[in-house]
Design a protein around this motif. Structure first.
Motif, mmCIF file in Angstrom:
data_model
loop_
_atom_site.group_PDB
_atom_site.id
_atom_site.type_symbol
_atom_site.label_atom_id
_atom_site.label_comp_id
_atom_site.label_asym_id
_atom_site.label_seq_id
_atom_site.Cartn_x
_atom_site.Cartn_y
_atom_site.Cartn_z
ATOM 1 N N MET A 13 -3.036 59.205 19.784
ATOM 2 C CA MET A 13 -3.671 59.228 21.094
ATOM 3 C C MET A 13 -4.354 60.573 21.267
ATOM 4 N N ARG A 14 -5.391 60.623 22.081
ATOM 5 C CA ARG A 14 -6.008 61.887 22.398
ATOM 6 C C ARG A 14 -6.297 61.860 23.882
ATOM 7 N N THR A 15 -5.566 62.594 24.674
ATOM 8 C CA THR A 15 -5.934 62.714 26.066
ATOM 9 C C THR A 15 -6.601 64.057 26.212
ATOM 10 N N SER A 60 -13.291 60.387 15.813
ATOM 11 C CA SER A 60 -12.783 60.749 14.489
ATOM 12 C C SER A 60 -11.289 61.055 14.536
ATOM 13 N N HIS A 61 -10.818 61.649 15.643
ATOM 14 C CA HIS A 61 -9.373 61.864 15.812
ATOM 15 C C HIS A 61 -8.653 60.511 15.755
ATOM 16 N N GLU A 62 -9.184 59.533 16.479
ATOM 17 C CA GLU A 62 -8.520 58.221 16.530
ATOM 18 C C GLU A 62 -8.601 57.521 15.170
ATOM 19 N N MET A 92 -6.913 55.668 22.204
ATOM 20 C CA MET A 92 -5.616 55.152 21.787
ATOM 21 C C MET A 92 -5.803 54.367 20.496
ATOM 22 N N GLU A 93 -4.970 54.704 19.512
ATOM 23 C CA GLU A 93 -5.156 54.175 18.180
ATOM 24 C C GLU A 93 -4.257 52.977 17.874
ATOM 25 N N TYR A 94 -4.819 52.036 17.126
ATOM 26 C CA TYR A 94 -4.071 50.919 16.543
ATOM 27 C C TYR A 94 -4.568 50.774 15.115
ATOM 28 N N GLY A 149 -8.691 59.052 12.441
ATOM 29 C CA GLY A 149 -7.737 59.810 11.624
ATOM 30 C C GLY A 149 -6.310 59.299 11.766
ATOM 31 N N HIS A 150 -5.998 58.711 12.911
ATOM 32 C CA HIS A 150 -4.652 58.145 13.083
ATOM 33 C C HIS A 150 -4.386 56.996 12.107
ATOM 34 N N ASN A 151 -5.409 56.449 11.483
ATOM 35 C CA ASN A 151 -5.150 55.443 10.444
ATOM 36 C C ASN A 151 -4.333 56.052 9.297
ATOM 37 N N ASP A 196 2.454 62.939 13.682
ATOM 38 C CA ASP A 196 1.135 62.291 13.676
ATOM 39 C C ASP A 196 0.129 63.101 14.495
ATOM 40 N N GLU A 197 0.482 63.443 15.742
ATOM 41 C CA GLU A 197 -0.496 64.140 16.584
ATOM 42 C C GLU A 197 -0.785 65.558 16.084
ATOM 43 N N GLY A 198 0.254 66.267 15.701
ATOM 44 C CA GLY A 198 0.058 67.641 15.239
ATOM 45 C C GLY A 198 -0.738 67.692 13.943
ATOM 46 N N PHE A 199 -0.322 66.862 12.969
ATOM 47 C CA PHE A 199 -1.054 66.830 11.692
ATOM 48 C C PHE A 199 -2.515 66.448 11.939
ATOM 49 N N ASN A 200 -2.673 65.385 12.770
ATOM 50 C CA ASN A 200 -4.017 64.869 13.003
ATOM 51 C C ASN A 200 -4.894 65.881 13.732
ATOM 52 N N THR A 201 -4.281 66.680 14.604
ATOM 53 C CA THR A 201 -5.051 67.706 15.320
ATOM 54 C C THR A 201 -5.511 68.801 14.354
ATOM 55 N N GLU A 221 2.844 69.154 21.192
ATOM 56 C CA GLU A 221 2.804 68.194 20.073
ATOM 57 C C GLU A 221 1.448 68.176 19.359
ATOM 58 N N TYR A 222 0.378 68.564 20.065
ATOM 59 C CA TYR A 222 -0.948 68.626 19.443
ATOM 60 C C TYR A 222 -1.243 70.062 19.004
ATOM 61 N N ASP A 223 -1.346 70.936 20.013
ATOM 62 C CA ASP A 223 -1.889 72.274 19.727
ATOM 63 C C ASP A 223 -0.888 73.177 19.010
HETATM 64 ZN ZN ZN Z 1 -3.814 61.335 18.671
#
Ligand code: ZN
Length: 524
Positions: free
Chosen positions: A1-3, A361-363, A338-340, A365-367, A384-389, A458-460
């Motif tokens: 997710m990216r808010t 691209s962030h979303e 929001m990713e699926y 990337g959640h793949n 997931d969020e930290g790595f993806n960020t 969890e992200y930054d």
């Molecule tokens: Zn995310």
């Protein structure tokens, strides 16, 4: 997710001679039919679930998530979480149409099986098996279900006759090496699901365009989507045959090696289509579905998806799925994505190109995390969020010398243009000064008290933590170690200690001090 609200113990050291149980995971294959009633905003469905018990022990029951019940009333775990948020009560009130799931009636290998309510959560039930499911055996679980879709306000629901149908079917919770993981639906706090295949037939009025996890098997409809998407970006309408609401149509989707199935239906979707060639496999079909009122950057959304697929494939390992798609969400005050698996919902009203690109691209990337590497997002969002960020920052710094356009952390233009890695160094220096949260990175999502704290930790902070490792071991060695982790844990369920073991093996060093920082209260 990216808010975009914020744009910006466990790790026991391996004891000598400790018995490490052999890795195993369950398999859950779905065959479903679903009929959309767009007058009552309901889905009538039937699920057949082949559940394979690869655990070494026998199972007497299976926990099931029935997450549409999260939207039922003010007493659910989801509603209680929102009630305690700033602005949460208003969000709950705005969801005027409630949601629920009912009509469940389970058969296990043809024998009726009883359900028990969860003591705390109305959206989790225990399915008692008529007889124990022994190690290595499988069962066929069947049930009808009816879902009332809520007014869209948290990931799943409807906005008029535009449908975002997510977390919508009865689904086994994960049983893994550490036991059962039943959990209620939450707004802040994502998922943990087992891998399997999906075969889903969706019946709905003929004029809807449907975007879903998986490959559309209905050939004439697929050809139509491709042809419409390839046409010169004019606002195209489906032809009369497909505008006919009195006729129902059935669309068939299949997906393999995925953990979920989400679908989106709208009569006015504009379709963009492109393909991405890849070595040794068929080209990836790239689709974007957006509204006629969407901002102009959506016309380039397929190129953003393609750039993200190229970037993550090169950085981590090949994209494993045959399609990649982005769907524009309702234009409301919620922004982000929001990713699926294979598909993401993105809402970015008024965003410039670079911001839409970076969110898409962030979303996409959640793949990789958490779709292909299936960690427990609810308990370890940083995996997931930290790595993806961390990867998102690389993508945006390389492509735009920026972090998505909206927020460049106050870094002046002359400094931005020195180079992607110099820019990242400056940005992480700023992030470090902003890192004021006392919450440790390794904190379950449900324990955070606000979206702001969740986002910044969890992200930054988690990306900053990986960047600290990058500074210590070098960017290339860390990228290589992450590639190895991806390859080792693809389509499996890693825990933090597995990630640590993978990194330590790849980097050839002890990382205990580094991993201890995940538990530290206060700035990194
Ligand atoms: Zn995310």
């Amino acid at each position: 997710m990216r808010t975009l609200i914020v744009l910006f113990a466990l790790l026991a050291s391996p004891k000598a001679f400790a018995q490490v149980p052999a890795y195993w995971q369950q398999r859950v294959d779905f065959r479903m039919v679903a009929q959309l009633d767009d007058q009552r905003h309901r889905v009538q469905g039937h699920a057949q679930i082949k559940y394979v018990n690869n655990a070494p022990d026998s199972l007497a029951f299976i926990w099931f998530h029935c997450w549409p019940n999260a939207y039922k009333d003010g007493k659910t775990a989801f509603a209680k979480q929102l009630t305690n948020e700033r602005g949460g009560k208003a969000r709950l009130r705005a969801m005027r149409g409630k949601g629920w799931i009912d009509s469940l009636s389970f058969l296990v290998d043809g024998i009726p099986a009883g359900m028990e309510a969860h003591p705390l959560w109305n959206d989790v039930v225990k399915l008692n098996l008529p007889k124990p499911l022994h190690s290595g055996d499988s069962i066929l679980i069947e049930t009808p279900f009816v879902v009332q879709l809520p007014t869209y306000g948290s990931r799943s629901g409807h906005d008029g006759r535009s449908y975002m149908i997510c977390q919508w079917y009865p689904k086994p919770a994960v049983y893994d090496r550490k036991g059962w993981h039943p959990m209620p639906y939450l707004d802040r706090g994502e998922f943990y699901n087992d891998y399997g295949s999906y075969d889903v037939r969706i019946t709905l009025p003929g004029s809807y365009v449907v975007a879903a996890t998986g490959v559309l098997q209905t050939n004439d409809e697929r050809a139509r989507y491709t042809a419409l998407g390839d046409r010169n970006r004019a606002v195209e309408k489906l032809d009369a045959r497909y505008r006919n609401d009195s006729a129902q149509k059935t669309l068939h989707f299949v997906a393999d090696n995925v953990t979920d199935f989400a679908w989106f239906a709208d009569k006015d979707f504009i379709i963009e289509h492109d393909t991405l060639a890849r070595a040794g496999a068929e080209a990836v079909d790239v689709f974007a579905f957006h509204h006629p009122t969407s901002d102009e950057p959506w016309q380039r959304s397929c190129s953003y998806i393609k750039d993200a697929l190229r970037f993550y494939s090169a950085s981590l390992g090949p994209y494993a799925y045959p399609v990649a798609q982005a769907v524009e969400g309702p234009r409301n005050d919620m922004s982000g994505g929001m990713e699926y698996p294979m598909i993401t919902l993105v809402t970015m009203p008024g965003a410039p190109d670079s911001t839409l690109d970076v969110v898409i691209s962030h979303e996409v990337g959640h793949n990789w995390f958490p779709m292909m590497v299936g960690s427990n997002e609810r308990n370890f969002a940083w995996m997931d969020e930290g790595f993806n960020t961390w990867y998102e920052h690389m993508y945006s710094a390389e492509k735009y010398r920026s972090f998505g356009g909206a927020n460049n952390y106050g870094i002046p233009d002359y400094a931005r243009n020195r180079g992607a890695d110099q820019l990242r160094a400056l940005m992480y220096r700023v992030l470090k000064t902003l890192d004021a949260s006392r919450t440790p990175i390794n904190t379950p999502s449900a324990d955070f008290r606000s979206d702001e704290d969740y986002g910044s930790v969890e992200y930054d902070k988690a990306a900053l933590w990986l960047y600290a490792l990058e500074k210590e071991v070098g960017k290339e060695p860390l990228l290589k170690a992450m590639r190895r982790y991806f390859e080792e844990w693809k389509f499996r369920h890693p825990y933090p200690e597995d990630f640590r073991a993978s990194l330590e093996a790849a980097l050839g060093r002890d990382l205990s001090a580094f991993f201890a920082r995940l538990e530290a209260k206060g700035p990194l």
